[in-house]
Design a protein around this motif. Structure first.
Motif, mmCIF file in Angstrom:
data_model
loop_
_atom_site.group_PDB
_atom_site.id
_atom_site.type_symbol
_atom_site.label_atom_id
_atom_site.label_comp_id
_atom_site.label_asym_id
_atom_site.label_seq_id
_atom_site.Cartn_x
_atom_site.Cartn_y
_atom_site.Cartn_z
ATOM 1 N N GLY A 64 16.433 -20.412 13.833
ATOM 2 C CA GLY A 64 15.428 -20.893 14.769
ATOM 3 C C GLY A 64 14.226 -19.984 14.898
ATOM 4 N N THR A 65 14.355 -18.735 14.443
ATOM 5 C CA THR A 65 13.204 -17.827 14.486
ATOM 6 C C THR A 65 12.307 -18.115 13.282
ATOM 7 N N PRO A 66 10.997 -18.071 13.452
ATOM 8 C CA PRO A 66 10.083 -18.398 12.343
ATOM 9 C C PRO A 66 10.035 -17.277 11.297
ATOM 10 N N GLU A 67 10.062 -17.669 10.034
ATOM 11 C CA GLU A 67 10.029 -16.689 8.951
ATOM 12 C C GLU A 67 8.739 -15.871 8.970
ATOM 13 N N TRP A 68 7.597 -16.551 9.225
ATOM 14 C CA TRP A 68 6.318 -15.840 9.171
ATOM 15 C C TRP A 68 6.259 -14.719 10.205
ATOM 16 N N ALA A 69 6.945 -14.921 11.345
ATOM 17 C CA ALA A 69 6.932 -13.894 12.390
ATOM 18 C C ALA A 69 7.673 -12.646 11.928
ATOM 19 N N TRP A 70 8.793 -12.844 11.210
ATOM 20 C CA TRP A 70 9.528 -11.701 10.670
ATOM 21 C C TRP A 70 8.693 -10.959 9.633
ATOM 22 N N VAL A 71 8.016 -11.736 8.768
ATOM 23 C CA VAL A 71 7.157 -11.101 7.756
ATOM 24 C C VAL A 71 6.069 -10.281 8.439
ATOM 25 N N ALA A 72 5.450 -10.877 9.474
ATOM 26 C CA ALA A 72 4.392 -10.164 10.205
ATOM 27 C C ALA A 72 4.927 -8.871 10.819
ATOM 28 N N LEU A 73 6.140 -8.931 11.374
ATOM 29 C CA LEU A 73 6.744 -7.744 11.973
ATOM 30 C C LEU A 73 6.959 -6.657 10.930
ATOM 31 N N PHE A 74 7.523 -7.044 9.777
ATOM 32 C CA PHE A 74 7.768 -6.062 8.711
ATOM 33 C C PHE A 74 6.453 -5.467 8.216
ATOM 34 N N MET A 75 5.435 -6.307 8.089
ATOM 35 C CA MET A 75 4.129 -5.820 7.633
ATOM 36 C C MET A 75 3.567 -4.782 8.603
ATOM 37 N N VAL A 76 3.659 -5.078 9.898
ATOM 38 C CA VAL A 76 3.140 -4.164 10.917
ATOM 39 C C VAL A 76 3.891 -2.837 10.867
ATOM 40 N N VAL A 77 5.221 -2.903 10.762
ATOM 41 C CA VAL A 77 6.040 -1.685 10.736
ATOM 42 C C VAL A 77 5.679 -0.801 9.548
ATOM 43 N N PHE A 78 5.640 -1.391 8.364
ATOM 44 C CA PHE A 78 5.423 -0.568 7.171
ATOM 45 C C PHE A 78 3.960 -0.222 6.952
ATOM 46 N N CYS A 79 3.070 -1.061 7.464
ATOM 47 C CA CYS A 79 1.664 -0.682 7.467
ATOM 48 C C CYS A 79 1.501 0.534 8.383
ATOM 49 N N GLY A 80 2.182 0.509 9.523
ATOM 50 C CA GLY A 80 2.123 1.625 10.458
ATOM 51 C C GLY A 80 2.677 2.913 9.880
ATOM 52 N N THR A 81 3.820 2.835 9.199
ATOM 53 C CA THR A 81 4.404 4.048 8.618
ATOM 54 C C THR A 81 3.505 4.622 7.533
ATOM 55 N N ASN A 82 2.836 3.750 6.790
ATOM 56 C CA ASN A 82 1.951 4.235 5.728
ATOM 57 C C ASN A 82 0.601 4.713 6.248
ATOM 58 N N LEU A 83 0.224 4.284 7.471
ATOM 59 C CA LEU A 83 -1.014 4.766 8.062
ATOM 60 C C LEU A 83 -0.871 6.193 8.570
ATOM 61 N N ALA A 84 0.343 6.568 8.914
ATOM 62 C CA ALA A 84 0.593 7.928 9.386
ATOM 63 C C ALA A 84 0.687 8.873 8.179
ATOM 64 N N ALA A 85 1.111 10.086 8.420
ATOM 65 C CA ALA A 85 1.209 11.069 7.342
ATOM 66 C C ALA A 85 2.147 10.579 6.252
ATOM 67 N N VAL A 86 1.889 11.011 5.011
ATOM 68 C CA VAL A 86 2.664 10.542 3.870
ATOM 69 C C VAL A 86 4.142 10.906 3.996
ATOM 70 N N LYS A 87 4.444 11.948 4.790
ATOM 71 C CA LYS A 87 5.844 12.335 4.953
ATOM 72 C C LYS A 87 6.650 11.230 5.639
ATOM 73 N N ASN A 88 5.967 10.376 6.444
ATOM 74 C CA ASN A 88 6.664 9.244 7.073
ATOM 75 C C ASN A 88 7.143 8.256 6.022
ATOM 76 N N PHE A 89 6.264 7.958 5.062
ATOM 77 C CA PHE A 89 6.675 7.119 3.940
ATOM 78 C C PHE A 89 7.850 7.768 3.217
ATOM 79 N N GLY A 90 7.759 9.056 2.987
ATOM 80 C CA GLY A 90 8.831 9.778 2.291
ATOM 81 C C GLY A 90 10.148 9.714 3.032
ATOM 82 N N GLU A 91 10.105 9.854 4.366
ATOM 83 C CA GLU A 91 11.337 9.796 5.156
ATOM 84 C C GLU A 91 11.974 8.415 5.100
ATOM 85 N N PHE A 92 11.154 7.358 5.255
ATOM 86 C CA PHE A 92 11.679 5.994 5.173
ATOM 87 C C PHE A 92 12.339 5.760 3.818
#
Length: 484
Positions: free
Chosen positions: A139-167
């Motif tokens: 019942g949850t919309p697929e596009w909303a999950w995609v948007a959430l994942f995009m925001v999360v990983f866009c956010g981790t990549n906007l911070a220092a590169v070590k955040n990407f490395g930790e993930f």
């Protein structure tokens, strides 16, 4: 102690241009443990967990041979790329090498085609992850999950590169742990040491139509599927440019590529087709790993593997946003893209990160709005891009190795085996894959679309190169002197 951002590239090898080829001035925030796990886990993608089911259904037990052949080709490509990247670490990786070896148009074509591939792949991986989430939460919309994942990983990549490395460190740890556990259970079942199971012997390898039940045609389909399952290995050479010890990191990643491919890909395929009849319908519907664990009676196998596949998809999203942003930033640093994408803040190309993420989300929206034309068009265009990239890598290595031996032999920390013979063997292998794609109706269209995109980018690259050259050349017209 803070580290001052420095250019990611080492002193370049001259290729007839008077000025050095610049690369993006990024930070060096990735630790060796990050790079080691990116190298180890980067080889384990969603294509292995999910896409291999269709390949097994087509090739049968000969999928082992298909993955071994394509794995050998990938090992040669990684060795060539490793040789160049260890000699000259750069966030633009093969795009920088292609520019140095062949010319700016080649770097432009290789770099932007790879960026396009990564951005579309980000959208596809987001959709795959969203399907798993909606299965758990109907019942949850697929596009909303995609948007959430995009925001999360866009956010981790906007911070220092070590955040990407930790993930990526923890994602890779979980993926490697899952594969090792699967292989361990599989080996115990094969030798009959798993409670409630008997050793299958070679029953499933030679029965049900034999080792090659669908003949050479089935093997070809399996080979093509396996080639594209290896995509993403190049990310480690991009990440190495932002690590504490770029040369050491690349050298170690390349030298361990052989056993990683042999164990994770070829080994797991061998376990699946040895334990499970390749004709079992769940191989294609559920995926080979879930089907095998279900067949062995492992409780909650489907949900366990869904978690692993979700992790693999999210890891690929994270890595592809990172790689796309670094590739575009490197291209801009070499004056081959919009200046806006090259702006760096805190050692991170933040506008490039946002742009790459947004492009991926647009691809997702197109899958809902225009699934039969624009989205299908995008998918066909990325179909064979990885092969185009590999060709640029091989040709670049052929040319740069000669120059390195002549001008800077001390930089050959990693050497291509039996140069130049195995490089030519790799190029021949790529040509064979192209021919096989042209023979198959399902892949022929992808070949045409990818070829069209590559030609278009090459033409644009030649124009950009020509304009740059004209701007840089001093005017030959005589100066006009005013008379008193």
């Amino acid at each position: 102690m803070s580290r001052t951002p420095a250019p990611a590239s080492a002193e370049p090898v001259t290729v007839g241009t008077p000025e050095p080829i610049a690369d993006a001035p990024l930070s060096h925030g990735l630790k060796q443990r990050h790079l080691s796990m990116i190298a180890l886990g980067g080889v384990i993608g969603a294509g292995l967990f999910v896409g291999s089911g269709t390949a097994i259904a087509a090739a049968g037990p000969s999928i082992i041979l298909a993955y071994a052949l394509s794995g050998a080709l990938v090992m040669l490509v990684m060795r060539m790329l490793g040789e160049m990247s260890a000699a000259t670490p750069a966030s633009g990786t093969f795009s920088v090498h292609a520019e140095r070896a062949i010319g700016p148009w080649a770097g432009f074509t290789a770099g932007w085609s790879f960026w396009f591939l990564l951005c579309v792949a980000v959208g596809l991986e987001g959709m795959g992850a969203a399907k798993i989430m909606t299965g758990w939460l109907p019942g949850t919309p697929e596009w909303a999950w995609v948007a959430l994942f995009m925001v999360v990983f866009c956010g981790t990549n906007l911070a220092a590169v070590k955040n990407f490395g930790e993930f990526e460190f923890w994602f890779a740890t979980l993926k490697v742990g899952a594969i090792v556990l699967f292989l361990g259970i599989g080996v115990l079942a094969i030798v009959g040491a798993l409670p409630g199971t008997d050793a299958p012997g070679t029953t499933h390898l030679t029965g049900h139509g034999g080792f090659m039940p669908n003949g050479s045609e089935g093997l070809i389909v399996g080979l093509l599927a396996s080639v594209f399952a290896y995509g993403g290995l190049e990310t480690v050479t991009i990440a190495a440019a932002e690590s504490e010890h770029p040369v050491k990191g690349v050298a170690k990643a390349v030298r361990t590529a052989m056993w990683r491919i042999a164990i994770f890909y070829v080994g797991s395929m061998a376990v699946v087709v040895t334990l499970l009849p390749w004709t079992h319908e769940s191989v294609a519907t559920k995926g080979p790993y879930v089907a095998t664990l279900d067949f062995l009676g492992i409780p909650a196998a489907g949900q366990i593997m869904n978690v692993v596949v979700l992790i693999a998809l999210l890891s690929a999203m994270n890595a592809n946003i990172y790689a796309a942003s670094r590739m575009s930033c490197s291209l801009v640093a070499r004056r081959q893209g919009p200046k806006l994408l090259g702006r760096i803040s805190g050692g991170v190309p933040r506008i490039a990160v946002v742009t790459s993420s947004a492009f991926g989300f647009v691809c997702v929206l197109l899958s809902y709005w225009r699934p039969d034309d624009l989205f299908a068009w995008l998918l066909n265009m990325i179909g064979a891009i990885i092969l185009v990239v590999w060709i640029f890598i091989a040709v670049s290595q052929l040319l740069l190795r000669r120059r390195l031996e002549r001008e800077a032999p001390e930089k050959l920390v990693v050497k291509m085996w039996l140069y130049p013979y195995l490089t030519w063997v790799a190029l021949a292998g790529m040509a064979v894959v192209f021919v096989l794609m042209a023979r198959e109706a399902d892949t022929r269209l992808q070949l045409y679309y990818t070829g069209g995109l590559t030609i278009a980018l090459a033409v644009i690259g030649v124009i950009v190169q020509k304009v740059r050259k004209e701007r840089e050349e001093p005017s030959e017209a005589p100066a006009v002197t005013e008379k008193a």
